[in-house]
Design an enzyme around this catalytic site. Sequence first.
Site, PDB file in Angstrom:
ATOM      1  N   CYS A  85       3.457   9.459   5.347  1.00 10.12           N
ATOM      2  CA  CYS A  85       4.424  10.312   4.651  1.00 10.12           C
ATOM      3  C   CYS A  85       4.416  11.719   5.258  1.00 10.12           C
ATOM      4  O   CYS A  85       4.856  11.894   6.379  1.00 10.12           O
ATOM      5  CB  CYS A  85       4.128  10.296   3.155  1.00 10.12           C
ATOM      6  SG  CYS A  85       5.488  10.867   2.135  1.00 10.12           S
ATOM      7  N   HIS A 202       3.413   4.417   1.548  1.00  6.39           N
ATOM      8  CA  HIS A 202       2.017   4.775   1.234  1.00  6.39           C
ATOM      9  C   HIS A 202       1.133   3.532   1.096  1.00  6.39           C
ATOM     10  O   HIS A 202       0.888   3.075  -0.028  1.00  6.39           O
ATOM     11  CB  HIS A 202       1.978   5.559  -0.078  1.00  6.39           C
ATOM     12  CG  HIS A 202       2.453   6.966   0.037  1.00  6.39           C
ATOM     13  ND1 HIS A 202       1.619   8.016   0.344  1.00  6.39           N
ATOM     14  CD2 HIS A 202       3.686   7.506  -0.097  1.00  6.39           C
ATOM     15  CE1 HIS A 202       2.309   9.143   0.380  1.00  6.39           C
ATOM     16  NE2 HIS A 202       3.570   8.864   0.121  1.00  6.39           N
ATOM     17  N   GLU A 204      -2.010   3.260   1.238  1.00  9.84           N
ATOM     18  CA  GLU A 204      -3.266   3.514   0.511  1.00  9.84           C
ATOM     19  C   GLU A 204      -3.119   3.284  -0.998  1.00  9.84           C
ATOM     20  O   GLU A 204      -4.107   3.091  -1.690  1.00  9.84           O
ATOM     21  CB  GLU A 204      -3.760   4.942   0.803  1.00  9.84           C
ATOM     22  CG  GLU A 204      -3.050   6.076   0.074  1.00  9.84           C
ATOM     23  CD  GLU A 204      -1.698   6.467   0.683  1.00  9.84           C
ATOM     24  OE1 GLU A 204      -1.217   5.734   1.569  1.00  9.84           O
ATOM     25  OE2 GLU A 204      -1.122   7.488   0.246  1.00  9.84           O
TER      26      GLU A 204
END
Lengths: 231, 80
Positions: A85, A202, A204
Amino acid sequence: MRFGVVIFPGSNCEQDVIHAAHILGHEADFVWHGDTDLSGFDAIVLPGGFSYGDYIRCGAVARFSPVMAEVVRFAERGGPVIGICNGFQILTEAHLLPGALLRNRGLKFICRQATLRVEESACQWMDAAPGTLLRIPINHNEGNYICDPDTLARMEASGQIVLRYCESDGSRAEDGSAPNGALDDIAGICNERGNVFGLMPHPERVVDPAVGITDGAVVFTSIARRLAEVG
Amino acid sequence: MARFQIFVTYKKGIFDPPGATAERALVSLGYDEVSSVKIGKFIQLEVADGTPQERVAEMCGKLLANPVIEDFRIEPVEEA
């Protein structure tokens, strides 16, 4: 393996990356933006957020942080670097990846689940089979990827397009499937060597089984497998 | 002190989402004569006397504009 997660003033996804790494059985530590020593880390993560308030352009100021000169050297030596990002925006501003990220086509901040198709690429951070669909959330205002036609052709030819937005069944909508208007539905790209990876979604956030989806884990396990192979 | 004005705009062919939105909004307000709106940045810079314009251009290329997507135009401001 040990991930180094860089914190710039305004980063806000660094804890998520550390948590994801721990869930997968890896070590991870923070790296302050003023630090210039990356020794002891096997891979560097530039996390999401709003570094330096996104002033001037997203990533434009972070690029000149003391740590970035070292990140560039680390990448040039072949060290694995990922920008997620805002981290992706920083990598383009630092010219570690081609192109740029413009404001979303619809002018709205977009926060939702996205479906991504894995493309055939040289990316060291993605060893899932081409055609695999991943459900990973996006959360950004400037994710509208752009580059000139020559760069796009070159990236396509050298396997640098890693992830594309698609419909939930893997198809492409007639007018494109990128929620942000990104060129050619591009969600993630890597450099020619494949060690530097930038993506707007994202991964994660979808690693811990507690959240119900673990499609993001492949990004971290891919690079871990790769590093284990090359020793 | 010397002053410069800097205009940063998207390169030709780069889609400008805020400009396109303003364009549609003006047309929908009845301004049918509008055919294009481009929105960029305007920067006022104050520097030491004698600073050459080339140095300002360097600042633009490095930080104030992104040459991948943006053009910039520098205009020295003549003191009255």
